[in-house]
Write a protein that holds these residues in place. Structure first.
Motif, PDB file in Angstrom:
ATOM      1  N   THR B  38       0.858  -1.203   0.000  1.00  0.00           N
ATOM      2  CA  THR B  38       0.000   0.000   0.000  1.00  0.00           C
ATOM      3  C   THR B  38       0.886   1.242   0.000  1.00  0.00           C
ATOM      4  O   THR B  38       0.695   2.152   0.794  1.00  0.00           O
ATOM      5  N   GLY B  39       1.884   1.243  -0.883  1.00  0.00           N
ATOM      6  CA  GLY B  39       2.824   2.356  -0.955  1.00  0.00           C
ATOM      7  C   GLY B  39       2.531   3.269  -2.125  1.00  0.00           C
ATOM      8  O   GLY B  39       1.378   3.581  -2.410  1.00  0.00           O
ATOM      9  N   SER B  64       4.591  -0.177   8.700  1.00  0.00           N
ATOM     10  CA  SER B  64       3.878   0.932   9.326  1.00  0.00           C
ATOM     11  C   SER B  64       4.184   2.209   8.559  1.00  0.00           C
ATOM     12  O   SER B  64       5.193   2.297   7.855  1.00  0.00           O
ATOM     13  N   VAL B  65       3.301   3.189   8.722  1.00  0.00           N
ATOM     14  CA  VAL B  65       3.450   4.448   7.993  1.00  0.00           C
ATOM     15  C   VAL B  65       4.626   5.244   8.566  1.00  0.00           C
ATOM     16  O   VAL B  65       4.740   5.412   9.775  1.00  0.00           O
ATOM     17  N   LEU B  84      -0.127   0.882  11.408  1.00  0.00           N
ATOM     18  CA  LEU B  84       0.039  -0.135  10.362  1.00  0.00           C
ATOM     19  C   LEU B  84      -0.558   0.396   9.057  1.00  0.00           C
ATOM     20  O   LEU B  84      -1.650   0.966   9.061  1.00  0.00           O
ATOM     21  N   LYS B  85       0.162   0.171   7.969  1.00  0.00           N
ATOM     22  CA  LYS B  85      -0.328   0.686   6.681  1.00  0.00           C
ATOM     23  C   LYS B  85      -1.672   0.071   6.291  1.00  0.00           C
ATOM     24  O   LYS B  85      -2.527   0.749   5.712  1.00  0.00           O
ATOM     25  N   VAL B  86      -1.866  -1.198   6.603  1.00  0.00           N
ATOM     26  CA  VAL B  86      -3.144  -1.827   6.222  1.00  0.00           C
ATOM     27  C   VAL B  86      -4.298  -1.219   7.017  1.00  0.00           C
ATOM     28  O   VAL B  86      -5.414  -1.090   6.507  1.00  0.00           O
TER      29      VAL B  86
END
Ligand SMILES: [Zn+2]
Lengths: 71, 269
Positions: B38-39, B64-65, B84-86
């Motif tokens: 998710t970048g 993580s972001v 967390l990015k998700v």
């Protein structure tokens, strides 16, 4: 002799093989690219023995990563 | 499926397109897309697919972001740093479109979990939004094995490229074009080379376009082509690529019998 590299015309002063062409194109490491010659992906092992001919169309395909970091 | 009034209004600009219509919008709402990473690429792809009403979106990311992500990973905001990015991605999508069911996988993809993840929701289309070649080859091989269509893409500096693989169509896969991951040091990493933030927006949005067109059965995809984008020259090119009979995964005599875990990310911090 005139060839096309990534869509652009290129004038070659002498006969070269694919390895030599990559040097002319400033590709620093052979592993950085895949080479498509007239629509066919070339085996890396054949770079040295494959001579570039008049009107050849060559595409240098570059590795690109990108996207997210740390994934 | 019947649309409620809010949905008719939300998707009105789709529905009015004769190529989409009510039927196409229904297809989108019933479709399932898996986004791996998710970048820079996955963020815009996820957002446009969510806005379009893709009913199920899977997000895979172990990370993580980080503050340095926000220059291009527009699904995450300043308040999300450390999250967390998700989770951050799911929150953004939920706020944007309640029609979308987001499924999160907080993990790296590897040879032992990727087929399970792809099969988890029997995803219709997969988007490779990863940054490293190990993951890119893994996703390619898994999609060839699982007979799943997917969009491959990469970005670096001012350049980007993408292709679409569609199974059983004599389509070249990523490995048909690039035999194996480059050795370490042969290709600069994002961190060393940098990347203009919008590159992910351009290429990730094209990946979302390919997913939507595949779901709708609309027009031509990039199957059989590598599309390249050079932002300095402001030039798009479509390079025709043939299926490679010597390909290690989809060729006549595939040498790869099981999925490979390549060495750690080229682009890791
Ligand atoms: Zn292949």
């Amino acid at each position: 002799m005139t060839i096309r590299v990534n869509g652009e015309e290129k004038l070659l002063e002498k006969e070269v093989n694919i390895l030599e062409l990559l040097t002319l194109q400033e590709v620093k490491m052979v592993e950085m690219v895949s080479v498509e010659l007239n629509g066919e992906i070339l085996d890396r092992d054949d770079f040295e023995t494959t001579l570039v001919k008049e009107n050849d169309a060559i595409e240098l395909l570059y590795f690109m990563g990108g996207g997210s970091f740390g994934f | 499926m019947d649309f409620n009034e809010a949905q008719i209004e939300r998707y009105s600009r789709h529905i009015i397109l004769s190529e989409v219509g009510v039927e196409g919008q229904q297809k989108l709402l019933e479709s399932k897309v898996l986004i791996i990473g998710t970048g820079g690429l996955g963020a815009p792809a996820a957002m446009f697919l969510a806005a379009a009403g893709v009913g199920t979106i899977g997000l895979v990311d172990a990370d993580s972001v980080d503050l340095s992500n926000l220059q291009r990973q527009i699904i995450h905001q300043t308040k999300d740093v450390g999250k967390l990015k998700v989770v951050s991605g799911k929150e953004t999508i939920n706020e944007m479109n309640p029609d979308v069911n987001v499924i999160t996988y907080h993990t790296f993809v590897n040879a032992s979990n990727i087929l399970e993840i792809i099969k988890d929701q029997d995803y219709d289309f997969i988007i490779d939004g990863t940054d490293n070649f190990g993951a890119k080859f893994l996703i390619n091989d898994a999609c060839v094995i699982a007979k799943k269509p997917f969009s491959h893409a990469g970005i670096i500096r001012f350049n980007g490229q993408l292709t679409t693989y569609i199974p059983d169509n004599n389509t070249p896969c990523y490995r048909c074009m690039f035999k194996e991951p480059p050795p370490e040091g042969a290709v600069p990493t994002c961190r060393e080379a940098g990347v203009l933030g919008v590159m992910g927006g351009v290429i990730g949005t094209l990946q979302a376009t390919e997913a939507i067109k595949y779901i709708l059965g609309l027009g031509e995809t990039l199957a059989g082509y590598l599309m390249t984008y050079d932002a300095i020259k402001m030039e798009f090119r479509k390079i025709k690529i043939k299926h490679n009979a010597k390909c290690g995964i989809c060729g006549d005599e595939p040498s790869i019998q099981e999925l490979i875990d390549y060495k750690p990310p080229v682009c890791s911090l």
